[in-house]
Design a protein around this motif. Structure first.
Motif, PDB file in Angstrom:
ATOM      1  N   VAL A 275       0.854  -1.182   0.000  1.00 47.83           N
ATOM      2  CA  VAL A 275       0.000   0.000   0.000  1.00 47.83           C
ATOM      3  C   VAL A 275       0.891   1.233   0.000  1.00 47.83           C
ATOM      4  CG1 VAL A 275      -1.626   1.384   1.358  1.00 47.83           C
ATOM      5  CG2 VAL A 275      -1.976  -1.071   1.154  1.00 47.83           C
ATOM      6  N   ARG A 276       0.550   2.185  -0.807  1.00 47.97           N
ATOM      7  CA  ARG A 276       1.201   3.492  -0.760  1.00 47.97           C
ATOM      8  C   ARG A 276       0.137   4.535  -0.412  1.00 47.97           C
ATOM      9  NH1 ARG A 276       4.177   4.017  -6.452  1.00 47.97           N
ATOM     10  NH2 ARG A 276       1.996   3.814  -7.059  1.00 47.97           N
ATOM     11  N   ILE A 277       0.487   5.444   0.470  1.00 46.56           N
ATOM     12  CA  ILE A 277      -0.470   6.445   0.946  1.00 46.56           C
ATOM     13  C   ILE A 277      -0.111   7.800   0.358  1.00 46.56           C
ATOM     14  CG2 ILE A 277      -1.392   7.589   3.009  1.00 46.56           C
ATOM     15  CD1 ILE A 277      -0.688   5.047   4.565  1.00 46.56           C
ATOM     16  N   ARG A 278      -1.123   8.466  -0.179  1.00 41.75           N
ATOM     17  CA  ARG A 278      -0.907   9.791  -0.761  1.00 41.75           C
ATOM     18  C   ARG A 278      -1.452  10.860   0.186  1.00 41.75           C
ATOM     19  NH1 ARG A 278       0.355  11.291  -5.681  1.00 41.75           N
ATOM     20  NH2 ARG A 278      -0.176   9.248  -6.570  1.00 41.75           N
ATOM     21  N   CYS A 279      -0.589  11.796   0.536  1.00 42.58           N
ATOM     22  CA  CYS A 279      -0.993  12.906   1.402  1.00 42.58           C
ATOM     23  C   CYS A 279      -1.756  13.938   0.569  1.00 42.58           C
ATOM     24  CB  CYS A 279       0.239  13.547   2.048  1.00 42.58           C
ATOM     25  SG  CYS A 279      -0.146  14.995   3.041  1.00 42.58           S
ATOM     26  N   PRO A 280      -2.982  14.301   0.957  1.00 41.77           N
ATOM     27  CA  PRO A 280      -3.757  15.268   0.177  1.00 41.77           C
ATOM     28  C   PRO A 280      -3.193  16.683   0.295  1.00 41.77           C
ATOM     29  CG  PRO A 280      -4.909  14.740   2.201  1.00 41.77           C
ATOM     30  CD  PRO A 280      -3.718  13.832   2.143  1.00 41.77           C
ATOM     31  N   GLY A 281      -2.388  16.925   1.313  1.00 43.55           N
ATOM     32  CA  GLY A 281      -1.840  18.268   1.505  1.00 43.55           C
ATOM     33  C   GLY A 281      -0.680  18.567   0.584  1.00 43.55           C
ATOM     34  N   CYS A 282       0.386  17.758   0.683  1.00 47.18           N
ATOM     35  CA  CYS A 282       1.588  18.024  -0.120  1.00 47.18           C
ATOM     36  C   CYS A 282       1.711  17.097  -1.321  1.00 47.18           C
ATOM     37  CB  CYS A 282       2.839  17.908   0.760  1.00 47.18           C
ATOM     38  SG  CYS A 282       3.140  16.228   1.384  1.00 47.18           S
ATOM     39  N   GLY A 283       0.832  16.097  -1.420  1.00 48.29           N
ATOM     40  CA  GLY A 283       0.862  15.180  -2.563  1.00 48.29           C
ATOM     41  C   GLY A 283       1.932  14.105  -2.455  1.00 48.29           C
ATOM     42  N   PHE A 284       2.649  14.031  -1.342  1.00 47.23           N
ATOM     43  CA  PHE A 284       3.730  13.055  -1.168  1.00 47.23           C
ATOM     44  C   PHE A 284       3.157  11.642  -1.097  1.00 47.23           C
ATOM     45  CE2 PHE A 284       6.896  10.906   1.709  1.00 47.23           C
ATOM     46  CZ  PHE A 284       7.925  10.861   0.775  1.00 47.23           C
ATOM     47  N   LEU A 285       3.814  10.702  -1.795  1.00 46.08           N
ATOM     48  CA  LEU A 285       3.394   9.304  -1.833  1.00 46.08           C
ATOM     49  C   LEU A 285       4.383   8.487  -1.026  1.00 46.08           C
ATOM     50  CD1 LEU A 285       1.112   7.634  -3.208  1.00 46.08           C
ATOM     51  CD2 LEU A 285       2.737   7.132  -5.041  1.00 46.08           C
ATOM     52  N   PHE A 286       3.894   7.800   0.020  1.00 49.31           N
ATOM     53  CA  PHE A 286       4.823   7.083   0.886  1.00 49.31           C
ATOM     54  C   PHE A 286       4.238   5.729   1.311  1.00 49.31           C
ATOM     55  CE2 PHE A 286       2.085   9.658   3.522  1.00 49.31           C
ATOM     56  CZ  PHE A 286       1.785   8.869   4.620  1.00 49.31           C
ATOM     57  N   GLU A 287       5.143   4.838   1.711  1.00 44.55           N
ATOM     58  CA  GLU A 287       4.724   3.526   2.209  1.00 44.55           C
ATOM     59  C   GLU A 287       4.651   3.603   3.730  1.00 44.55           C
ATOM     60  OE1 GLU A 287       6.872   0.194   0.842  1.00 44.55           O
ATOM     61  OE2 GLU A 287       6.615   0.670  -1.280  1.00 44.55           O
TER      62      GLU A 287
END
Length: 393
Positions: A378-390
């Protein structure tokens, strides 16, 4: 076309498509005889990386990808796998492709060039080519004579001491046209008189073979040629009793493990049979099978004849352990729901959620627990800065 561009290393008969972007469908259309280049039975694809200047080529024999190679900066050639060619296309979006039609003899000539060492090699001004030709004629030998100038090749294909096909890089010749030895010597002399440096190589070993991962049956490409060769494949981590020895990519099936030098993975130990076990691919799954070995096959410490592999399994053969690393499924992107947007609808949701903080901007939010724990990745996308992280496990 009387003067092909210098970027083409090998001779050809006609230009099918020039300087186009990578399109996986083209390779499938060649295989099925459809599309813009449906008559592409024998030929090669030249892939030029605009960023690095690296060049690779793919040889087609009877419509199917047959072998691949790498071109060095001075035109030197080297063999590689078909998978390596396609994976490089997938990883380098700025690759430009050119498709050139040839014939079967020219494909054979390129294969001899990349797979064999020359019997004789030297600069044209020092190599007494006349003496070499006499030896080929008197011995009625089969040979390939390659002429190299500025990284570009010309070929004379010799059978029984006679030139039966000649291909020059600055001239497109009829595929059925041969050449007299005197014509060839005259041609070499013309280039030398112009002050152009020329290297001559003579190959007497004419045996060639397809790439090790060549698939003859086109039905083995159910999702297309490009996808077949770029699909994720398993790895083996090879260990003995004391240490990790190496990681091994499985790029062909069946993948033979044994003591024989002809095995795909050679385990030189007396407890290993010459052909001990094979890893096979079936319906997208991978299994290991005992090949009637003397000491048997063990998976996860249990004796077995055949076993469907899962990520993390341990195969034991003799004193060696092979730890299986299977390709993970593609990651699913999940949006992080910010804490301040959890409205009444979300509050009424009985689904268990996990609080997550973005490691880049520090924003907090939540994701469904089942998304987090029931998926392979799963990768999570932050709606604020758009950063995609595991997420951390």
């Amino acid at each position: 076309m009387d003067d092909p561009e210098p970027s083409f290393p090998f001779p050809f008969h006609s230009l099918a498509m020039n300087d186009i972007a990578t399109n996986p469908l083209i390779f499938d259309q060649i295989l099925t005889g459809e599309g813009e280049i449906k008559d592409f039975e024998f030929g090669y694809c030249l892939a030029n990386d605009l960023e690095s200047g690296q060049k690779r080529y793919l040889l087609f024999f009877q419509r199917k990808p047959y072998a691949a190679g790498i071109l060095g900066p001075s035109g030197e050639t080297g063999s590689t796998t078909l998978r390596d060619f396609f994976v490089n296309l997938a990883r380098r979006p700025r690759m430009r492709l050119t498709f050139l039609l040839t014939d079967a003899v020219l494909i054979k000539s390129i294969l001899v060039l990349q797979e064999s060492s020359p019997s004789i090699q030297g600069a044209a001004e020092f190599l007494r080519i006349e003496n070499q030709i006499v030896a080929l004629m008197e011995g009625r030998k089969d040979a390939l004579v390659a002429l190299i100038q500025d990284g570009r090749y010309s070929f004379a294909f010799v059978k029984g001491g006679k030139v039966v096909r000649a291909y020059f890089n600055d001239q497109v010749l009829d595929a059925a046209r041969g050449m007299d030895w005197l014509d060839l010597i005259k041609r070499i002399g013309e280039h030398r008189s112009k002050g152009q440096e020329m290297t001559i190589r003579i190959y007497e070993n004419m045996r060639t073979a397809p790439a090790p991962d060549y698939i003859e049956d086109k039905e083995r490409f159910p999702d297309g040629v490009f996808k077949y060769y770029t699909r994720p494949l398993p790895e083996l981590i090879l260990r003995d009793r004391f240490r990790t020895l190496k990681r091994v990519d499985l790029t062909r099936f069946p993948f033979i493990i044994g003591r024989s030098a002809q095995s795909d993975l050679v385990l030189a130990e007396s407890g290993v049979s010459r052909r001990h076990a094979a890893i096979e691919e079936k319906d997208g799954k991978f299994l290991v099978r005992d090949l009637e070995s003397t000491n048997g096959l063990f998976v996860n410490e249990h004796f077995t004849r055949e076993f469907a592999l899962q990520d993390g399994d341990k195969i034991t053969i003799g004193d060696f352990n092979l730890h299986v690393v299977l390709p993970r499924s593609p990651a699913e992107d999940v949006n992080l729901v910010p804490a301040d947007s959890q409205d009444a609808t979300l509050a009424m949701d009985r689904e268990l959620r996990v609080q997550i903080t973005c490691p880049k901007c520090g924003a907090s939010g939540s994701v469904p627990a089942k998304k987090l724990y029931l998926k392979n990745r799963v990768r999570i996308r932050c709606p604020g800065c758009g950063f995609l992280f595991e997420p951390e496990k």
